[in-house]
Design a protein around this motif. Structure first.
Motif, PDB file in Angstrom:
ATOM      1  N   LYS A   1      30.428 -19.112 -24.594  1.00 25.33           N
ATOM      2  CA  LYS A   1      29.761 -18.214 -23.637  1.00 25.33           C
ATOM      3  C   LYS A   1      29.419 -16.868 -24.289  1.00 25.33           C
ATOM      4  CE  LYS A   1      30.431 -16.290 -19.056  1.00 25.33           C
ATOM      5  NZ  LYS A   1      31.498 -15.550 -18.427  1.00 25.33           N
ATOM      6  N   ALA A   2      30.379 -16.303 -24.997  1.00 22.91           N
ATOM      7  CA  ALA A   2      30.147 -14.981 -25.590  1.00 22.91           C
ATOM      8  C   ALA A   2      29.118 -15.032 -26.718  1.00 22.91           C
ATOM      9  CB  ALA A   2      31.468 -14.423 -26.109  1.00 22.91           C
ATOM     10  N   LEU A   3      29.086 -16.155 -27.454  1.00 25.94           N
ATOM     11  CA  LEU A   3      28.185 -16.226 -28.606  1.00 25.94           C
ATOM     12  C   LEU A   3      26.736 -16.500 -28.201  1.00 25.94           C
ATOM     13  CD1 LEU A   3      30.608 -18.107 -31.017  1.00 25.94           C
ATOM     14  CD2 LEU A   3      29.726 -15.777 -31.331  1.00 25.94           C
ATOM     15  N   LYS A   4      26.551 -16.879 -26.940  1.00 23.98           N
ATOM     16  CA  LYS A   4      25.195 -17.152 -26.430  1.00 23.98           C
ATOM     17  C   LYS A   4      24.286 -15.941 -26.557  1.00 23.98           C
ATOM     18  CE  LYS A   4      24.663 -20.735 -23.061  1.00 23.98           C
ATOM     19  NZ  LYS A   4      25.028 -21.228 -21.785  1.00 23.98           N
ATOM     20  N   SER A   5      24.846 -14.762 -26.413  1.00 22.62           N
ATOM     21  CA  SER A   5      24.005 -13.562 -26.457  1.00 22.62           C
ATOM     22  C   SER A   5      23.939 -12.983 -27.871  1.00 22.62           C
ATOM     23  CB  SER A   5      24.545 -12.520 -25.476  1.00 22.62           C
ATOM     24  OG  SER A   5      25.929 -12.357 -25.705  1.00 22.62           O
ATOM     25  N   THR A   6      24.298 -13.789 -28.882  1.00 25.89           N
ATOM     26  CA  THR A   6      24.180 -13.325 -30.279  1.00 25.89           C
ATOM     27  C   THR A   6      23.123 -14.168 -30.994  1.00 25.89           C
ATOM     28  OG1 THR A   6      25.773 -14.885 -31.210  1.00 25.89           O
ATOM     29  CG2 THR A   6      26.671 -12.850 -30.257  1.00 25.89           C
ATOM     30  N   GLU A   7      23.061 -14.003 -32.303  1.00 29.04           N
ATOM     31  CA  GLU A   7      22.072 -14.733 -33.112  1.00 29.04           C
ATOM     32  C   GLU A   7      22.569 -16.121 -33.523  1.00 29.04           C
ATOM     33  OE1 GLU A   7      19.038 -14.034 -34.481  1.00 29.04           O
ATOM     34  OE2 GLU A   7      18.703 -11.987 -33.808  1.00 29.04           O
ATOM     35  N   VAL A   8      23.540 -16.653 -32.813  1.00 30.42           N
ATOM     36  CA  VAL A   8      24.020 -17.998 -33.169  1.00 30.42           C
ATOM     37  C   VAL A   8      23.090 -19.039 -32.544  1.00 30.42           C
ATOM     38  CG1 VAL A   8      25.871 -19.696 -32.924  1.00 30.42           C
ATOM     39  CG2 VAL A   8      26.421 -17.318 -33.481  1.00 30.42           C
ATOM     40  N   ARG A   9      22.448 -19.794 -33.427  1.00 33.13           N
ATOM     41  CA  ARG A   9      21.557 -20.858 -32.947  1.00 33.13           C
ATOM     42  C   ARG A   9      22.373 -22.125 -32.636  1.00 33.13           C
ATOM     43  NH1 ARG A   9      15.884 -22.584 -34.210  1.00 33.13           N
ATOM     44  NH2 ARG A   9      15.889 -24.851 -34.142  1.00 33.13           N
ATOM     45  N   TRP A  10      23.135 -22.584 -33.642  1.00 33.43           N
ATOM     46  CA  TRP A  10      23.912 -23.816 -33.459  1.00 33.43           C
ATOM     47  C   TRP A  10      25.399 -23.482 -33.390  1.00 33.43           C
ATOM     48  CZ3 TRP A  10      21.400 -27.734 -31.793  1.00 33.43           C
ATOM     49  CH2 TRP A  10      20.086 -27.974 -32.205  1.00 33.43           C
ATOM     50  N   TYR A  11      26.052 -24.046 -32.412  1.00 34.25           N
ATOM     51  CA  TYR A  11      27.501 -23.853 -32.200  1.00 34.25           C
ATOM     52  C   TYR A  11      28.152 -25.227 -32.300  1.00 34.25           C
ATOM     53  CZ  TYR A  11      31.775 -22.791 -29.433  1.00 34.25           C
ATOM     54  OH  TYR A  11      33.060 -22.629 -28.982  1.00 34.25           O
ATOM     55  N   ALA A  12      28.978 -25.424 -33.332  1.00 27.96           N
ATOM     56  CA  ALA A  12      29.657 -26.716 -33.524  1.00 27.96           C
ATOM     57  C   ALA A  12      31.147 -26.483 -33.328  1.00 27.96           C
ATOM     58  CB  ALA A  12      29.393 -27.248 -34.922  1.00 27.96           C
ATOM     59  N   SER A  13      31.723 -27.172 -32.358  1.00 24.53           N
ATOM     60  CA  SER A  13      33.129 -26.935 -32.024  1.00 24.53           C
ATOM     61  C   SER A  13      33.940 -28.210 -32.158  1.00 24.53           C
ATOM     62  CB  SER A  13      33.215 -26.432 -30.579  1.00 24.53           C
ATOM     63  OG  SER A  13      34.538 -26.532 -30.098  1.00 24.53           O
ATOM     64  N   GLU A  14      35.198 -28.033 -32.539  1.00 22.03           N
ATOM     65  CA  GLU A  14      36.106 -29.183 -32.568  1.00 22.03           C
ATOM     66  C   GLU A  14      36.141 -29.873 -31.207  1.00 22.03           C
ATOM     67  OE1 GLU A  14      40.278 -28.249 -33.091  1.00 22.03           O
ATOM     68  OE2 GLU A  14      40.819 -30.352 -33.217  1.00 22.03           O
ATOM     69  N   GLU A  15      35.946 -29.101 -30.165  1.00 22.33           N
ATOM     70  CA  GLU A  15      36.128 -29.636 -28.811  1.00 22.33           C
ATOM     71  C   GLU A  15      34.870 -30.256 -28.223  1.00 22.33           C
ATOM     72  OE1 GLU A  15      39.063 -29.993 -28.186  1.00 22.33           O
ATOM     73  OE2 GLU A  15      39.873 -28.565 -29.631  1.00 22.33           O
ATOM     74  N   GLN A  16      33.768 -30.278 -28.983  1.00 23.90           N
ATOM     75  CA  GLN A  16      32.534 -30.870 -28.442  1.00 23.90           C
ATOM     76  C   GLN A  16      31.981 -31.856 -29.455  1.00 23.90           C
ATOM     77  OE1 GLN A  16      29.958 -28.455 -26.170  1.00 23.90           O
ATOM     78  NE2 GLN A  16      31.241 -26.632 -26.358  1.00 23.90           N
TER      79      GLN A  16
ATOM     80  N   LEU B   1      27.206 -21.604 -36.438  1.00 24.68           N
ATOM     81  CA  LEU B   1      28.629 -21.239 -36.436  1.00 24.68           C
ATOM     82  C   LEU B   1      29.469 -22.449 -36.035  1.00 24.68           C
ATOM     83  CD1 LEU B   1      30.325 -18.049 -35.220  1.00 24.68           C
ATOM     84  CD2 LEU B   1      31.074 -20.198 -34.198  1.00 24.68           C
ATOM     85  N   ALA B   2      30.446 -22.776 -36.881  1.00 27.19           N
ATOM     86  CA  ALA B   2      31.383 -23.869 -36.572  1.00 27.19           C
ATOM     87  C   ALA B   2      32.725 -23.247 -36.236  1.00 27.19           C
ATOM     88  CB  ALA B   2      31.516 -24.798 -37.773  1.00 27.19           C
ATOM     89  N   ILE B   3      33.422 -23.861 -35.281  1.00 27.34           N
ATOM     90  CA  ILE B   3      34.661 -23.233 -34.813  1.00 27.34           C
ATOM     91  C   ILE B   3      35.726 -24.260 -34.436  1.00 27.34           C
ATOM     92  CG2 ILE B   3      33.926 -23.103 -32.375  1.00 27.34           C
ATOM     93  CD1 ILE B   3      35.094 -20.193 -32.381  1.00 27.34           C
TER      94      ILE B   3
END
Ligand SMILES: O=P(O)(O)OC[C@H]1O[C@](O)(COP(=O)(O)O)[C@@H](O)[C@@H]1O
Ligand SMILES: [Mg+2]
Ligand SMILES: [Mg+2]
Length: 335
Positions: free
Chosen positions: A70-85, A99-101
Protein backbone atom coordinates in the motif's frame (compact mmCIF):
# COMPACT_ATOMS: atom_id res chain seq x y z
CA UNK A 1 -2.63 3.17 9.97
CA UNK A 2 -1.20 6.15 8.06
CA UNK A 3 2.54 6.01 7.96
CA UNK A 4 4.35 9.22 8.76
CA UNK A 5 6.97 9.92 6.07
CA UNK A 6 10.34 11.72 6.21
CA UNK A 7 11.56 9.35 8.88
CA UNK A 8 15.13 9.08 7.60
CA UNK A 9 17.58 11.80 6.64
CA UNK A 10 18.13 12.03 2.89
CA UNK A 11 21.83 12.90 3.16
CA UNK A 12 23.14 9.42 2.39
CA UNK A 13 20.28 8.03 0.31
CA UNK A 14 20.42 8.51 -3.49
CA UNK A 15 17.89 11.25 -4.34
CA UNK A 16 15.82 9.19 -6.76
CA UNK A 17 15.49 6.31 -4.31
CA UNK A 18 14.75 8.41 -1.27
CA UNK A 19 10.91 8.21 -1.44
CA UNK A 20 11.08 4.41 -1.72
CA UNK A 21 13.49 3.99 1.20
CA UNK A 22 11.53 6.52 3.25
CA UNK A 23 8.30 4.60 2.57
CA UNK A 24 9.95 1.32 3.63
CA UNK A 25 11.17 2.96 6.83
CA UNK A 26 7.80 4.55 7.53
CA UNK A 27 5.98 1.22 7.21
CA UNK A 28 8.62 -0.53 9.27
CA UNK A 29 7.92 1.85 12.15
CA UNK A 30 4.26 0.79 12.02
CA UNK A 31 5.22 -2.89 11.75
CA UNK A 32 7.58 -2.51 14.73
CA UNK A 33 4.75 -0.93 16.70
CA UNK A 34 2.40 -3.83 15.90
CA UNK A 35 5.10 -6.35 16.88
CA UNK A 36 5.94 -4.51 20.10
CA UNK A 37 2.42 -5.07 21.40
CA UNK A 38 3.08 -8.81 21.44
CA UNK A 39 0.19 -10.75 22.93
CA UNK A 40 -1.50 -7.50 24.01
CA UNK A 41 -2.31 -6.70 20.39
CA UNK A 42 -3.92 -8.62 17.56
CA UNK A 43 -3.02 -12.25 17.10
CA UNK A 44 -0.05 -12.24 14.71
CA UNK A 45 1.25 -15.79 14.66
CA UNK A 46 -1.81 -17.83 13.75
CA UNK A 47 -1.78 -19.44 10.34
CA UNK A 48 -4.06 -17.74 7.81
CA UNK A 49 -3.13 -19.57 4.61
CA UNK A 50 -0.30 -20.86 2.46
CA UNK A 51 1.90 -18.91 0.06
CA UNK A 52 2.76 -20.11 -3.44
CA UNK A 53 5.88 -21.81 -2.11
CA UNK A 54 3.80 -24.00 0.19
CA UNK A 55 4.92 -22.18 3.37
CA UNK A 56 2.27 -21.49 5.99
CA UNK A 57 1.37 -17.79 6.05
CA UNK A 58 1.03 -16.20 9.46
CA UNK A 59 -1.27 -13.23 10.08
CA UNK A 60 1.73 -10.89 10.37
CA UNK A 61 3.21 -12.14 7.05
CA UNK A 62 0.03 -11.05 5.28
CA UNK A 63 -0.45 -7.84 7.25
CA UNK A 64 3.13 -6.68 6.63
CA UNK A 65 2.81 -7.49 2.92
CA UNK A 66 -0.38 -5.40 2.64
CA UNK A 67 1.19 -2.50 4.53
CA UNK A 68 4.34 -2.36 2.36
CA UNK A 69 2.41 -2.77 -0.93
CA UNK A 70 0.00 0.00 0.00
CA UNK A 71 2.70 2.49 0.97
CA UNK A 72 4.87 1.76 -2.07
CA UNK A 73 1.98 2.45 -4.46
CA UNK A 74 2.61 6.17 -4.22
CA UNK A 75 6.33 5.79 -5.05
CA UNK A 76 8.26 5.00 -8.23
CA UNK A 77 7.94 1.25 -7.70
CA UNK A 78 6.55 -0.29 -10.86
CA UNK A 79 6.82 -3.99 -9.98
CA UNK A 80 6.34 -5.33 -6.45
CA UNK A 81 7.36 -8.97 -5.94
CA UNK A 82 6.59 -10.39 -2.51
CA UNK A 83 7.19 -13.71 -0.83
CA UNK A 84 3.51 -13.62 0.08
CA UNK A 85 2.14 -13.21 -3.46
CA UNK A 86 2.43 -15.67 -6.30
CA UNK A 87 3.08 -13.10 -9.04
CA UNK A 88 4.66 -9.68 -9.11
CA UNK A 89 2.11 -6.87 -8.78
CA UNK A 90 2.04 -3.72 -10.92
CA UNK A 91 1.99 -0.77 -8.50
CA UNK A 92 2.84 2.30 -10.59
CA UNK A 93 2.96 1.71 -14.35
CA UNK A 94 5.17 4.77 -14.79
CA UNK A 95 7.56 3.78 -11.99
CA UNK A 96 11.32 3.34 -12.45
CA UNK A 97 11.97 0.51 -10.01
CA UNK A 98 11.29 -3.15 -9.38
CA UNK A 99 11.22 -4.01 -5.69
CA UNK A 100 11.28 -7.53 -4.23
CA UNK A 101 10.43 -8.06 -0.59
CA UNK A 102 10.24 -10.63 2.16
CA UNK A 103 7.78 -8.56 4.21
CA UNK A 104 8.27 -10.63 7.34
CA UNK A 105 11.35 -12.79 7.68
CA UNK A 106 11.67 -15.26 10.52
CA UNK A 107 7.95 -16.02 10.80
CA UNK A 108 8.51 -18.90 13.21
CA UNK A 109 9.78 -16.35 15.75
CA UNK A 110 6.73 -14.04 15.66
CA UNK A 111 5.12 -15.34 18.82
CA UNK A 112 8.27 -15.91 20.86
CA UNK A 113 9.53 -12.32 21.10
CA UNK A 114 12.70 -13.03 19.10
CA UNK A 115 14.08 -10.70 16.38
CA UNK A 116 12.34 -10.81 13.00
CA UNK A 117 12.68 -8.56 9.98
CA UNK A 118 11.89 -7.33 6.48
CA UNK A 119 14.27 -7.89 3.54
CA UNK A 120 14.17 -5.89 0.29
CA UNK A 121 15.94 -5.68 -3.04
CA UNK A 122 15.63 -2.97 -5.71
CA UNK A 123 16.46 -3.01 -9.43
CA UNK A 124 15.96 -0.46 -12.20
CA UNK A 125 12.76 -1.80 -13.70
CA UNK A 126 12.41 -3.35 -17.12
CA UNK A 127 9.09 -3.54 -18.95
CA UNK A 128 7.96 -6.92 -17.71
CA UNK A 129 8.05 -8.32 -14.19
CA UNK A 130 10.03 -11.47 -14.97
CA UNK A 131 12.83 -9.64 -16.77
CA UNK A 132 12.92 -7.12 -13.93
CA UNK A 133 13.64 -9.74 -11.26
CA UNK A 134 15.14 -12.79 -13.01
CA UNK A 135 18.52 -11.22 -13.66
CA UNK A 136 22.00 -11.32 -12.06
CA UNK A 137 21.87 -10.22 -8.44
CA UNK A 138 24.79 -7.86 -9.09
CA UNK A 139 22.38 -5.63 -11.04
CA UNK A 140 20.63 -4.62 -7.79
CA UNK A 141 20.82 -0.89 -7.14
CA UNK A 142 19.82 -1.26 -3.48
CA UNK A 143 19.46 -4.09 -1.02
CA UNK A 144 18.87 -4.26 2.67
CA UNK A 145 16.80 -5.28 5.63
CA UNK A 146 15.05 -3.90 8.65
CA UNK A 147 15.52 -5.89 11.84
CA UNK A 148 12.83 -5.69 14.52
CA UNK A 149 14.83 -6.56 17.61
CA UNK A 150 15.61 -4.89 20.90
CA UNK A 151 16.45 -2.02 18.53
CA UNK A 152 14.80 -1.53 15.13
CA UNK A 153 17.51 -0.92 12.54
CA UNK A 154 17.81 -0.45 8.79
CA UNK A 155 20.89 -1.92 7.10
CA UNK A 156 21.17 -0.89 3.49
CA UNK A 157 23.58 -0.68 0.58
CA UNK A 158 23.39 1.29 -2.63
CA UNK A 159 26.59 -0.30 -3.94
CA UNK A 160 28.88 2.04 -2.08
CA UNK A 161 29.36 0.39 1.32
CA UNK A 162 26.83 -0.88 3.85
CA UNK A 163 25.20 1.57 6.26
CA UNK A 164 23.25 1.09 9.45
CA UNK A 165 20.48 3.41 10.63
CA UNK A 166 18.81 2.82 13.99
CA UNK A 167 15.27 3.92 14.83
CA UNK A 168 15.58 6.35 17.71
CA UNK A 169 12.42 5.86 19.80
CA UNK A 170 12.76 9.41 21.06
CA UNK A 171 12.86 11.16 17.68
CA UNK A 172 10.79 8.54 15.82
CA UNK A 173 13.40 8.66 13.03
CA UNK A 174 16.06 6.38 11.63
CA UNK A 175 19.43 7.91 12.51
CA UNK A 176 22.81 6.97 11.06
CA UNK A 177 24.69 4.62 13.37
CA UNK A 178 27.41 3.34 11.03
CA UNK A 179 28.40 4.67 7.63
CA UNK A 180 30.58 1.76 6.51
CA UNK A 181 29.97 -1.56 8.24
CA UNK A 182 32.83 -4.06 7.96
CA UNK A 183 32.50 -7.71 8.89
CA UNK A 184 35.16 -8.74 11.43
CA UNK A 185 37.29 -11.62 10.14
CA UNK A 186 38.23 -13.12 13.47
CA UNK A 187 35.00 -14.62 14.82
CA UNK A 188 34.81 -18.28 15.81
CA UNK A 189 31.04 -18.62 15.34
CA UNK A 190 29.05 -20.56 12.79
CA UNK A 191 25.29 -20.68 12.18
CA UNK A 192 23.53 -23.64 10.60
CA UNK A 193 20.39 -25.61 11.39
CA UNK A 194 22.26 -28.65 12.70
CA UNK A 195 19.07 -30.74 12.94
CA UNK A 196 19.49 -31.27 9.19
CA UNK A 197 22.96 -32.84 9.58
CA UNK A 198 21.86 -36.21 8.23
CA UNK A 199 20.52 -34.56 5.05
CA UNK A 200 23.61 -32.51 4.20
CA UNK A 201 26.12 -33.20 1.43
CA UNK A 202 29.56 -34.55 2.34
CA UNK A 203 31.47 -31.26 1.97
CA UNK A 204 29.04 -29.45 4.31
CA UNK A 205 29.22 -32.27 6.86
CA UNK A 206 33.02 -32.26 6.65
CA UNK A 207 33.16 -28.49 7.17
CA UNK A 208 30.90 -28.62 10.23
CA UNK A 209 32.57 -31.79 11.61
CA UNK A 210 35.86 -29.92 11.55
CA UNK A 211 34.33 -26.93 13.38
CA UNK A 212 32.81 -29.23 16.00
CA UNK A 213 36.11 -31.02 16.51
CA UNK A 214 37.47 -27.88 18.16
CA UNK A 215 41.09 -27.66 19.23
CA UNK A 216 41.56 -31.39 18.69
CA UNK A 217 40.42 -31.19 15.07
CA UNK A 218 42.14 -29.96 11.93
CA UNK A 219 41.08 -26.35 12.58
CA UNK A 220 42.66 -26.40 16.05
CA UNK A 221 40.09 -23.85 17.26
CA UNK A 222 37.06 -24.14 19.55
CA UNK A 223 34.03 -22.81 17.67
CA UNK A 224 30.72 -21.59 19.02
CA UNK A 225 27.34 -22.11 17.34
CA UNK A 226 24.26 -19.87 17.01
CA UNK A 227 20.95 -20.48 15.22
CA UNK A 228 18.19 -17.91 15.66
CA UNK A 229 15.93 -19.05 12.82
CA UNK A 230 15.58 -15.49 11.46
CA UNK A 231 17.86 -14.74 8.52
CA UNK A 232 17.84 -11.02 9.34
CA UNK A 233 18.96 -11.65 12.91
CA UNK A 234 21.78 -13.97 11.81
CA UNK A 235 22.87 -11.42 9.19
CA UNK A 236 22.86 -8.62 11.75
CA UNK A 237 24.96 -10.64 14.19
CA UNK A 238 27.47 -11.61 11.52
CA UNK A 239 27.75 -8.03 10.22
CA UNK A 240 28.37 -6.92 13.77
CA UNK A 241 30.77 -9.52 15.10
CA UNK A 242 31.67 -11.84 12.22
CA UNK A 243 31.13 -15.53 11.63
CA UNK A 244 29.51 -17.63 8.96
CA UNK A 245 25.94 -18.64 8.05
CA UNK A 246 25.03 -21.68 5.99
CA UNK A 247 21.69 -22.77 4.59
CA UNK A 248 22.95 -25.37 2.12
CA UNK A 249 21.04 -27.63 -0.20
CA UNK A 250 20.15 -30.91 1.47
CA UNK A 251 18.56 -34.27 0.80
CA UNK A 252 15.03 -33.43 1.94
CA UNK A 253 12.36 -33.19 -0.72
CA UNK A 254 12.06 -29.55 -1.76
CA UNK A 255 15.45 -28.61 -0.28
CA UNK A 256 17.53 -29.47 -3.36
CA UNK A 257 18.45 -25.76 -3.45
CA UNK A 258 18.22 -25.08 0.26
CA UNK A 259 15.42 -23.09 1.87
CA UNK A 260 16.05 -19.45 1.13
CA UNK A 261 14.64 -17.63 -1.85
CA UNK A 262 17.03 -15.99 -4.33
CA UNK A 263 15.14 -12.84 -5.29
CA UNK A 264 14.05 -11.48 -1.91
CA UNK A 265 16.38 -13.23 0.55
CA UNK A 266 19.72 -14.39 -0.92
CA UNK A 267 20.31 -11.54 -3.40
CA UNK A 268 19.81 -8.59 -1.03
CA UNK A 269 21.63 -10.28 1.87
CA UNK A 270 24.54 -11.07 -0.48
CA UNK A 271 24.65 -7.43 -1.64
CA UNK A 272 24.75 -6.10 1.94
CA UNK A 273 27.39 -8.64 2.99
CA UNK A 274 29.70 -8.12 0.01
CA UNK A 275 29.50 -4.36 0.47
CA UNK A 276 30.66 -4.90 4.07
CA UNK A 277 33.80 -6.74 2.82
CA UNK A 278 32.25 -10.16 3.40
CA UNK A 279 31.50 -12.94 0.96
CA UNK A 280 28.23 -14.64 -0.10
CA UNK A 281 28.12 -17.78 -2.22
CA UNK A 282 25.95 -20.81 -2.91
CA UNK A 283 28.75 -22.85 -1.31
CA UNK A 284 31.07 -22.38 -4.29
CA UNK A 285 30.07 -19.49 -6.56
CA UNK A 286 29.21 -15.88 -5.75
CA UNK A 287 25.48 -15.21 -5.31
CA UNK A 288 25.86 -11.83 -7.01
CA UNK A 289 26.81 -13.55 -10.30
CA UNK A 290 23.66 -15.64 -10.28
CA UNK A 291 20.08 -15.04 -11.38
CA UNK A 292 16.89 -16.64 -10.12
CA UNK A 293 15.08 -18.89 -12.59
CA UNK A 294 11.68 -18.19 -11.07
CA UNK A 295 10.33 -15.51 -8.76
CA UNK A 296 10.21 -17.83 -5.76
CA UNK A 297 13.21 -19.96 -6.76
CA UNK A 298 15.57 -21.04 -3.98
CA UNK A 299 19.34 -20.93 -3.72
CA UNK A 300 21.80 -22.42 -1.21
CA UNK A 301 23.32 -19.59 0.82
CA UNK A 302 26.67 -19.36 2.59
CA UNK A 303 27.80 -15.95 3.77
CA UNK A 304 29.94 -14.16 6.30
CA UNK A 305 33.60 -13.40 6.89
CA UNK A 306 35.40 -13.80 3.55
CA UNK A 307 38.03 -16.27 4.72
CA UNK A 308 35.39 -18.57 6.22
CA UNK A 309 33.18 -18.54 3.14
CA UNK A 310 36.21 -19.28 0.93
CA UNK A 311 37.03 -22.23 3.17
CA UNK A 312 33.56 -23.72 2.58
CA UNK A 313 34.19 -23.47 -1.16
CA UNK A 314 37.52 -25.26 -0.64
CA UNK A 315 35.71 -28.16 1.10
CA UNK A 316 33.54 -28.48 -2.01
CA UNK A 317 36.74 -28.94 -4.05
CA UNK A 318 38.27 -31.62 -1.79
CA UNK A 319 38.99 -35.03 -3.29
CA UNK A 320 36.51 -37.75 -2.25
CA UNK A 321 38.94 -39.50 0.14
CA UNK A 322 39.58 -36.25 2.03
CA UNK A 323 35.96 -35.17 2.28
CA UNK A 324 34.93 -38.62 3.52
CA UNK A 325 37.78 -38.94 6.02
CA UNK A 326 37.00 -38.78 9.71
CA UNK A 327 37.96 -35.35 11.03
CA UNK A 328 40.95 -36.76 12.84
CA UNK A 329 42.42 -37.95 9.57
CA UNK A 330 41.53 -35.04 7.30
CA UNK A 331 44.92 -33.55 6.56
CA UNK A 332 44.46 -30.71 4.10
CA UNK A 333 43.20 -28.04 6.48
CA UNK A 334 45.28 -28.90 9.48
CA UNK A 335 47.03 -25.97 11.06
O1 LIG B 1 13.20 -23.59 9.75
P1 LIG B 1 14.68 -23.40 9.67
O2 LIG B 1 15.38 -24.51 8.96
O3 LIG B 1 15.31 -23.09 10.99
O4 LIG B 1 14.89 -22.13 8.71
C1 LIG B 1 14.97 -20.85 9.18
C2 LIG B 1 15.12 -19.93 8.01
O5 LIG B 1 13.87 -19.81 7.38
C3 LIG B 1 13.45 -18.47 7.37
O6 LIG B 1 12.61 -18.25 8.47
C4 LIG B 1 12.71 -18.24 6.06
O7 LIG B 1 12.13 -17.00 5.99
P2 LIG B 1 10.55 -16.73 6.18
O8 LIG B 1 10.25 -16.71 7.65
O9 LIG B 1 10.44 -15.39 5.53
O10 LIG B 1 9.83 -17.81 5.43
C5 LIG B 1 14.73 -17.65 7.56
O11 LIG B 1 14.53 -16.43 8.18
C6 LIG B 1 15.56 -18.56 8.44
O12 LIG B 1 16.94 -18.38 8.24
MG1 LIG C 1 12.49 -15.04 4.95
MG1 LIG D 1 8.87 -14.14 5.09
Amino acid sequence: MTSQTNVISNDLIPNDLFPVIDALCAVSIDVARVIAKGPLGQSLAHQVGENSDGDGQKALDVLADEMFAKALKSTEVRWYASEEQEDAVLLNAAGKYALAIDPLDGSSNIDVNVSIGTIFSIYETKDGAEESFLRPAKEQIAGGYIVYGPATALVVTFGNGTMQFVLNPESGKFELAEKAMTIPQTSKEFAINASNYRHWTKPVRAYIDDCLAGVEGPREVNFNMRWVGSLVAETHRILTRGGIFLYPSDGRKGYEKGRLRMVYECAPIAFVIEQAQGRATDGSDPILNQAAETLHGRCPLVFGSAEKVDRVAAYHDLPEEEVSALFGQRGLFRG
